[in-house]
Design a protein around this motif. Structure first.
Motif, PDB file in Angstrom:
ATOM      1  N   ILE A 168     -14.369  35.833  11.618  1.00 10.16           N
ATOM      2  CA  ILE A 168     -12.989  35.409  11.412  1.00 10.16           C
ATOM      3  C   ILE A 168     -12.979  33.937  11.008  1.00 10.16           C
ATOM      4  O   ILE A 168     -13.880  33.172  11.363  1.00 10.16           O
ATOM      5  CB  ILE A 168     -12.135  35.614  12.678  1.00 10.16           C
ATOM      6  CG1 ILE A 168     -12.697  34.829  13.864  1.00 10.16           C
ATOM      7  CG2 ILE A 168     -12.022  37.082  13.025  1.00 10.16           C
ATOM      8  CD1 ILE A 168     -11.844  34.903  15.102  1.00 10.16           C
ATOM      9  N   PRO A 169     -11.976  33.528  10.224  1.00  8.60           N
ATOM     10  CA  PRO A 169     -11.911  32.120   9.797  1.00  8.60           C
ATOM     11  C   PRO A 169     -11.790  31.186  10.989  1.00  8.60           C
ATOM     12  O   PRO A 169     -11.172  31.505  12.002  1.00  8.60           O
ATOM     13  CB  PRO A 169     -10.657  32.076   8.915  1.00  8.60           C
ATOM     14  CG  PRO A 169     -10.396  33.486   8.520  1.00  8.60           C
ATOM     15  CD  PRO A 169     -10.897  34.334   9.654  1.00  8.60           C
ATOM     16  N   ILE A 170     -12.365  30.027  10.828  1.00  7.14           N
ATOM     17  CA  ILE A 170     -12.337  29.034  11.898  1.00  7.14           C
ATOM     18  C   ILE A 170     -11.012  28.277  11.920  1.00  7.14           C
ATOM     19  O   ILE A 170     -10.787  27.416  12.769  1.00  7.14           O
ATOM     20  CB  ILE A 170     -13.531  28.064  11.732  1.00  7.14           C
ATOM     21  CG1 ILE A 170     -13.901  27.413  13.066  1.00  7.14           C
ATOM     22  CG2 ILE A 170     -13.226  27.015  10.666  1.00  7.14           C
ATOM     23  CD1 ILE A 170     -15.215  26.672  13.033  1.00  7.14           C
ATOM     24  N   SER A 171     -10.129  28.613  10.975  1.00 12.41           N
ATOM     25  CA  SER A 171      -8.864  27.881  10.828  1.00 12.41           C
ATOM     26  C   SER A 171      -8.026  27.920  12.100  1.00 12.41           C
ATOM     27  O   SER A 171      -7.387  26.925  12.461  1.00 12.41           O
ATOM     28  CB  SER A 171      -8.058  28.450   9.660  1.00 12.41           C
ATOM     29  OG  SER A 171      -7.831  29.838   9.838  1.00 12.41           O
ATOM     30  N   SER A 172      -8.005  29.081  12.788  1.00 12.80           N
ATOM     31  CA  SER A 172      -7.172  29.187  13.988  1.00 12.80           C
ATOM     32  C   SER A 172      -7.588  28.173  15.045  1.00 12.80           C
ATOM     33  O   SER A 172      -6.744  27.566  15.713  1.00 12.80           O
ATOM     34  CB  SER A 172      -7.251  30.608  14.561  1.00 12.80           C
ATOM     35  OG  SER A 172      -8.592  30.943  14.896  1.00 12.80           O
ATOM     36  N   THR A 173      -8.896  27.959  15.200  1.00 13.50           N
ATOM     37  CA  THR A 173      -9.391  26.978  16.168  1.00 13.50           C
ATOM     38  C   THR A 173      -9.118  25.554  15.698  1.00 13.50           C
ATOM     39  O   THR A 173      -8.729  24.688  16.485  1.00 13.50           O
ATOM     40  CB  THR A 173     -10.903  27.177  16.396  1.00 13.50           C
ATOM     41  OG1 THR A 173     -11.124  28.503  16.878  1.00 13.50           O
ATOM     42  CG2 THR A 173     -11.435  26.184  17.407  1.00 13.50           C
ATOM     43  N   PHE A 174      -9.299  25.315  14.402  1.00 19.93           N
ATOM     44  CA  PHE A 174      -9.070  23.980  13.856  1.00 19.93           C
ATOM     45  C   PHE A 174      -7.614  23.556  14.016  1.00 19.93           C
ATOM     46  O   PHE A 174      -7.319  22.418  14.382  1.00 19.93           O
ATOM     47  CB  PHE A 174      -9.474  23.942  12.385  1.00 19.93           C
ATOM     48  CG  PHE A 174     -10.935  23.635  12.164  1.00 19.93           C
ATOM     49  CD1 PHE A 174     -11.843  23.713  13.212  1.00 19.93           C
ATOM     50  CD2 PHE A 174     -11.413  23.279  10.917  1.00 19.93           C
ATOM     51  CE1 PHE A 174     -13.193  23.440  13.017  1.00 19.93           C
ATOM     52  CE2 PHE A 174     -12.748  22.999  10.704  1.00 19.93           C
ATOM     53  CZ  PHE A 174     -13.637  23.071  11.760  1.00 19.93           C
ATOM     54  N   HIS A 175      -6.697  24.470  13.734  1.00 16.17           N
ATOM     55  CA  HIS A 175      -5.278  24.101  13.758  1.00 16.17           C
ATOM     56  C   HIS A 175      -4.786  23.824  15.178  1.00 16.17           C
ATOM     57  O   HIS A 175      -3.786  23.128  15.357  1.00 16.17           O
ATOM     58  CB  HIS A 175      -4.435  25.187  13.100  1.00 16.17           C
ATOM     59  CG  HIS A 175      -4.520  25.178  11.603  1.00 16.17           C
ATOM     60  ND1 HIS A 175      -4.015  24.148  10.834  1.00 16.17           N
ATOM     61  CD2 HIS A 175      -5.074  26.047  10.729  1.00 16.17           C
ATOM     62  CE1 HIS A 175      -4.237  24.387   9.558  1.00 16.17           C
ATOM     63  NE2 HIS A 175      -4.885  25.535   9.468  1.00 16.17           N
ATOM     64  N   LYS A 176      -5.490  24.365  16.176  1.00 16.91           N
ATOM     65  CA  LYS A 176      -5.125  24.034  17.556  1.00 16.91           C
ATOM     66  C   LYS A 176      -5.328  22.552  17.835  1.00 16.91           C
ATOM     67  O   LYS A 176      -4.696  21.985  18.722  1.00 16.91           O
ATOM     68  CB  LYS A 176      -5.964  24.857  18.534  1.00 16.91           C
ATOM     69  CG  LYS A 176      -5.636  26.336  18.556  1.00 16.91           C
ATOM     70  CD  LYS A 176      -6.551  27.081  19.517  1.00 16.91           C
ATOM     71  CE  LYS A 176      -6.281  28.582  19.495  1.00 16.91           C
ATOM     72  NZ  LYS A 176      -7.213  29.324  20.370  1.00 16.91           N
TER      73      LYS A 176
ATOM     74  N   GLU B 241     -11.469  25.110   6.393  1.00 14.82           N
ATOM     75  CA  GLU B 241     -10.946  25.974   7.445  1.00 14.82           C
ATOM     76  C   GLU B 241     -11.148  27.451   7.151  1.00 14.82           C
ATOM     77  O   GLU B 241     -11.029  28.283   8.041  1.00 14.82           O
ATOM     78  CB  GLU B 241      -9.451  25.704   7.651  1.00 14.82           C
ATOM     79  CG  GLU B 241      -8.601  25.961   6.427  1.00 14.82           C
ATOM     80  CD  GLU B 241      -7.152  25.597   6.671  1.00 14.82           C
ATOM     81  OE1 GLU B 241      -6.453  26.408   7.291  1.00 14.82           O
ATOM     82  OE2 GLU B 241      -6.729  24.507   6.261  1.00 14.82           O
ATOM     83  N   GLU B 242     -11.475  27.794   5.911  1.00 11.50           N
ATOM     84  CA  GLU B 242     -11.701  29.198   5.568  1.00 11.50           C
ATOM     85  C   GLU B 242     -13.098  29.675   5.969  1.00 11.50           C
ATOM     86  O   GLU B 242     -13.413  30.870   5.868  1.00 11.50           O
ATOM     87  CB  GLU B 242     -11.505  29.415   4.068  1.00 11.50           C
ATOM     88  CG  GLU B 242     -12.560  28.773   3.167  1.00 11.50           C
ATOM     89  CD  GLU B 242     -12.396  27.277   2.972  1.00 11.50           C
ATOM     90  OE1 GLU B 242     -13.281  26.650   2.368  1.00 11.50           O
ATOM     91  OE2 GLU B 242     -11.368  26.726   3.446  1.00 11.50           O
TER      92      GLU B 242
END
Length: 698
Positions: free
Chosen positions: A376-384, A407-408
């Motif tokens: 899964i993209p790491i974007s969800s963790t980064f945006h936190k 983030e992709e």
């Protein structure tokens, strides 16, 4: 919860919605306010959270979401409103934390009973402040919601202003024993609101426990609408569990009927449905969009083509993916056992060779597909981290910009789950220790008054590299070295330590150069947590810094932990595996390149540099006839910039290894074995140990 699909879906959707809500709030706050798109999306999210929570009977969540929905609804529909965006963002983020805490309780099968009184006080105060401003004219065709605890029931004897449309009064009775009559009436109000100029209900507050009143007297809807009576009839008759209804217009037309539309199977009600404010007063038809599944309203005039109804994405339980990955590992082992069977040794079987080659190809493709499903993209963790930067900046009275790159980039789901805490600690550390205390300090240092933290992810072979860079003061190596000396951590003269080795001291447990303990730092646990969290997923952490210019924390983590590509080597009668990623070169050593220091330590000259040699037969106490360097092979391995040579008997082949942990009954008796990270099963059924490169290169 695991046995309740409806609850699992509710939790999944709630987590997704709260994460998206947090992103929008941070984005809007960074822009200095919320544009119309932000306001509409926040309204839809709150609307969905409220409806789903009400259906699941989590009244705390539903009530708070309703109040927040009212705030954004008022802003959306009143152009004259002058919102205090900073206060509204604070309230909403406080509510997001409340939602997360309550959903966390639900996941653990605990009651949702959090105290939201403080947030409600702020919500009511903000809504009153918004409403105290200049209100638009009554005929401005804007919509106003009535808060839950201030809604007033409209008796059937009171006429509703038509605003130019026909007036209707509908009374609906539900089937006996259908349960949740108030929620079913709520759904009908939702469907009718899309075709009404104004709407009110009796009972007024359908989200309260008014099922007994509805069972006795029915649910009454007072409607002003320009629609024909037949449209409203179809909406009511299409609702679930309606036994009968009466629909009367001010013109004297009256319909008394049972539902005329075939009922949908009762299982449909398990899906979260589109909800709406219970009594809504409006002066033009407004369809309220929502991300939840819409309730059935007007009759469908034509079937939707099958190819338009196919879903391109489905949600899969993570436990099923874990089980699938475990089975894939067993398949890899089984294939190795078949292809490498000792019974086939010396046999020339052309057909078998072709078939086994095709089997290996298909197995590799299947493995890649299964691994990609888990990525899964790491974007969800980064945006936190946006929230972390925002909250920390407010506490420290600093200004900081977070830049997210790559983030992709995709990582295994299990690794993503373990990344949030380490990243949070690193970002907080950069905000607290890294960035200068005041804008004046930054300007005097020739920097922008606003600090910058760059969060970047990129692929590197079978690894993902994450870097966190700040443009702050950097690390003070003299201060770190002095602290390490005071704590007795130095094992050699100070001058022998490189800058990177000095920086690594701050990763040790309890190591902190802060003289005072604050809410954010000073206890010496932050960077230790980072190191342990990253090592838990097989990763490494490196620090680098330029005094006065900033610091870079580089995290290297594997794409997946389950299956690794490795090289098979032999030592005596034993076979060991070395991860291919850590191998730099292998060769037959020349005697003149072997160096022995006065203490008897053996080193090898490799590309004009000297590196230590580890004899594996001595390390693991294995009997072997290969003890001379010219008879064996040296494999150069590297980790975090440290390189050593491993002396073994022979290098055999490359193969995939399904990593299995060392059995607990062994580690409990003798502890962790230096140089061994795990084991795998070979094609002949024997157990083979996997070399732990990290422990051998430190």
């Amino acid at each position: 919860m695991a046995n309740d699909p409806m609850l699992e879906m509710y939790v999944f959707e709630s987590v997704q919605l709260t994460e998206r809500l947090e992103e929008i709030l941070i984005e809007g706050e960074n822009l200095g306010g919320f544009n119309q798109e932000h306001i509409n999306e926040i309204f839809r999210i709150m609307h969905t959270i409220k409806g789903s929570a009400a259906m699941m009977e989590y009244n705390q969540i539903a009530t708070l979401a309703h109040w927040l929905e009212d705030i954004f609804f008022h802003i959306r529909e009143h152009e004259s409103a002058k919102p205090n965006w900073g206060e509204i963002a604070d309230i909403c983020l406080q509510a997001v934390d409340f939602f997360k805490a309550e959903v966390g309780k639900i996941q653990q099968s605990l009651p949702s009973d959090g105290d939201m009184s403080a947030i409600l006080v702020r919500c009511k105060s903000e809504l009153e402040a918004l409403k105290s401003g200049k209100e638009p004219p009554e005929n401005s065709k804007k919509m106003v919601t009535v808060p839950l605890d201030t809604a007033v029931a409209v008796p059937s004897s009171v006429a509703v202003p038509s605003s130019g449309g026909a007036d209707y009064v509908a009374t609906v009775y539900f089937e006996n024993g259908c349960k949740m009559e108030n929620i079913r009436a709520y759904q009908i109000a939702n469907a009718l609101s899309d075709h009404a100029v104004s709407l009110s209900t009796v009972p007024a507050d359908l989200l309260e426990d008014c099922s007994d009143e509805i069972i006795s007297n029915g649910a009454k809807f007072i409607i002003a609408s320009t629609q024909d009576i037949s449209v409203l009839r179809e909406i009511i008759s299409s609702a679930l569990f309606v036994k009968s209804f009466e629909l009367e217009s001010s013109a004297g037309n009256k319909i008394t009927a049972a539902p005329v539309v075939e009922k949908v199977d009762a299982e449909v009600e398990a899906a979260p449905v589109k909800q709406v404010e219970k009594p809504v007063v409006e002066t033009k038809p407004v369809a309220v969009p929502t991300a939840a599944a819409p309730a059935k309203s007007a009759p469908v005039t034509a079937p939707i083509p099958a190819n338009e109804m196919k879903a391109s994405v489905i949600n899969v339980n993570v436990e099923k993916l874990d089980k699938l990955m475990d089975l894939m590992g067993e398949i890899v082992i089984s294939v190795a056992m078949v292809v490498g069977s000792p019974d086939l040794a010396g046999l020339k079987l052309d057909n078998f060779e072709k078939s086994s080659s095709q089997l290996l190809k298909n197995t590799n493709e299947l493995q890649n597909v299964i691994m990609s499903v888990r990525m899964i993209p790491i974007s969800s963790t980064f945006h936190k981290m946006n929230r972390i930067v925002r909250d920390t900046a407010k506490k420290l009275d600093k200004e900081c910009e977070l830049v997210i790159l790559g983030e992709e980039t995709e990582v295994d789901k299990n690794i993503i789950d373990n990344l949030s805490d380490p990243l949070m600690h690193i970002v907080r550390n950069s905000m607290d220790h890294g960035l200068e205390s005041t804008k004046e300090d930054r300007v005097n240092a020739g920097k922008s008054p606003i600090g910058k933290i760059i969060l970047e992810a990129r692929n590197s072979g079978s690894d993902v590299i994450i870097s966190i860079t700040d443009d702050g003061r950097g690390l003070n190596k003299d201060k770190i070295l002095a602290k390490a000396l005071a704590n007795g951590l130095l094992t050699r003269p100070e001058s022998d330590y490189t800058d990177k080795e000095i920086y690594q001291f701050i990763m040790l447990p309890g190591f902190s150069t802060n003289e005072t303990v604050t809410e954010l730092s000073g206890r010496g646990v932050g960077m230790d947590v980072v190191k342990k969290g990253i090592e838990k997923v097989g990763g490494t952490v490196q620090l680098d810094s330029i005094p006065g210019q900033g610091m870079v924390v580089t995290i290297r983590i594997p794409l997946t932990l389950a299956i690794v590509q490795s090289i098979e080597i032999t030592v005596g009668d034993n076979i060991y595996l070395i991860p291919t990623l850590n191998i730099r070169e292998s060769f037959k050593p020349e005697p003149e390149n072997i160096i022995v220091d006065p203490d008897g330590n053996e080193m090898i000259l490799f590309r004009e540099e000297c590196y230590p040699i580890i004899r594996l037969h001595q390390l693991f106490r294995v009997n072997t006839d290969v003890t001379n360097f010219e008879d064996g092979i040296v494999v150069m391995i590297e980790d975090e910039g440290h390189m050593v040579g491993l002396f073994a008997d022979h290098m055999v082949s490359e193969q995939q290894a399904v990593v299995k942990p060392i059995p607990s009954f062994i580690t409990e008796r003798i502890g962790q074995i230096r140089g061994i990270s795990g084991c795998t099963i070979m094609g002949n059924g024997n157990i083979c140990l996997i070399i732990d490169v990290k422990s051998l290169t430190v």
